[in-house]
Design a protein around this motif. Sequence first.
Motif, short mmCIF file in Angstrom:
data_model
loop_
_atom_site.label_atom_id
_atom_site.label_comp_id
_atom_site.label_asym_id
_atom_site.label_seq_id
_atom_site.Cartn_x
_atom_site.Cartn_y
_atom_site.Cartn_z
N TRP A 5 0.82 -1.08 0.17
CA TRP A 5 -0.08 -0.11 -0.02
C TRP A 5 0.84 1.36 -0.08
O TRP A 5 1.82 1.31 0.86
CB TRP A 5 -0.82 0.06 1.10
CG TRP A 5 -2.21 -0.93 1.27
CD1 TRP A 5 -2.06 -2.15 1.70
CD2 TRP A 5 -3.42 -0.87 0.55
NE1 TRP A 5 -3.21 -2.90 1.43
CE2 TRP A 5 -4.00 -2.14 0.71
CE3 TRP A 5 -3.80 0.23 -0.07
CZ2 TRP A 5 -5.30 -2.11 0.38
CZ3 TRP A 5 -5.22 0.04 -0.66
CH2 TRP A 5 -5.78 -1.10 -0.51
N ARG A 38 0.67 5.68 -0.29
CA ARG A 38 -0.49 6.81 -0.37
C ARG A 38 0.27 7.87 -0.93
O ARG A 38 1.42 8.18 -0.85
CB ARG A 38 -0.89 7.16 1.03
CG ARG A 38 0.38 7.55 2.24
CD ARG A 38 -0.30 7.52 3.55
NE ARG A 38 0.81 8.07 4.43
CZ ARG A 38 0.61 8.07 5.88
NH1 ARG A 38 -0.47 7.57 6.31
NH2 ARG A 38 1.55 8.39 6.62
N ARG A 62 4.22 10.18 -3.77
CA ARG A 62 3.62 9.17 -3.34
C ARG A 62 4.76 8.35 -2.36
O ARG A 62 6.03 8.26 -2.52
CB ARG A 62 3.42 8.13 -4.41
CG ARG A 62 2.55 6.88 -4.20
CD ARG A 62 2.30 6.28 -5.56
NE ARG A 62 1.17 7.08 -6.29
CZ ARG A 62 0.69 6.39 -7.27
NH1 ARG A 62 0.70 5.27 -7.71
NH2 ARG A 62 -0.11 7.36 -7.87
N ASP A 77 -2.71 11.21 7.90
CA ASP A 77 -3.11 10.21 6.93
C ASP A 77 -3.82 10.43 5.96
O ASP A 77 -4.10 9.56 5.04
CB ASP A 77 -3.67 9.21 8.01
CG ASP A 77 -2.72 8.52 9.23
OD1 ASP A 77 -3.23 8.30 10.43
OD2 ASP A 77 -1.65 8.40 8.93
N ALA A 113 -5.10 11.14 2.54
CA ALA A 113 -4.47 10.73 1.19
C ALA A 113 -5.22 9.81 0.49
O ALA A 113 -6.19 9.17 0.78
CB ALA A 113 -2.93 10.11 1.45
N TYR A 145 -4.90 6.41 -1.15
CA TYR A 145 -4.28 5.30 -0.91
C TYR A 145 -4.21 4.23 -2.34
O TYR A 145 -5.45 3.92 -2.85
CB TYR A 145 -4.83 4.50 0.26
CG TYR A 145 -4.47 5.09 1.57
CD1 TYR A 145 -4.92 6.35 1.83
CD2 TYR A 145 -3.51 4.59 2.49
CE1 TYR A 145 -4.43 6.93 3.15
CE2 TYR A 145 -2.99 5.11 3.72
CZ TYR A 145 -3.76 6.28 3.98
OH TYR A 145 -3.20 7.00 5.07
N GLY A 188 -6.85 3.66 -6.76
CA GLY A 188 -6.53 4.43 -5.51
C GLY A 188 -7.73 4.54 -4.89
O GLY A 188 -9.18 4.75 -5.59
N GLN A 225 -9.86 7.26 -1.83
CA GLN A 225 -9.52 8.50 -1.03
C GLN A 225 -9.86 8.16 0.60
O GLN A 225 -10.79 7.43 0.86
CB GLN A 225 -10.49 9.49 -1.27
CG GLN A 225 -10.33 10.92 -0.43
CD GLN A 225 -9.07 11.59 -0.77
OE1 GLN A 225 -8.49 11.90 -1.67
NE2 GLN A 225 -8.40 11.93 0.42
#
Length: 115
Positions: free
Chosen positions: A36, A38, A45, A89, A91, A93, A108, A110
């Motif tokens: 993973w 983000r 990233r 946190d 972002a 992902y 991705g 959100q």
Amino acid sequence: QVQLVESGGGLVQPGGSLRLSCVASGSSFSIYNMAWFRQAPGKQRESVAAIFSSGSTNYADSVKGRFTISRDNAKNTVYLQMNSLKPEDTAVYYCNAYRGPVNIWGQGTQVTVSS
């Protein structure tokens, strides 16, 4: 070729939890290392967590003790359990599958942490 679809993102208050899922289509999911990442607005990233085909894991220092990555090879799925979420946190992902020269990304999901 593996394709990845993430789900589970959303809006959560600080201190809350979310579980992200990433389902892989195609065959041979178990041989891929999964991760993973983000990306927050205006930032690069970054790697969050990885789980290798062996089952071993590693985490970014910023999420250690709060996030847990796991995989279910029978369901072709990798998870990211996120607890004690913080505003930082927030972002998009992304799920990632990689092995040798192969490097595949999902679209991705959100995650927004806000009161």
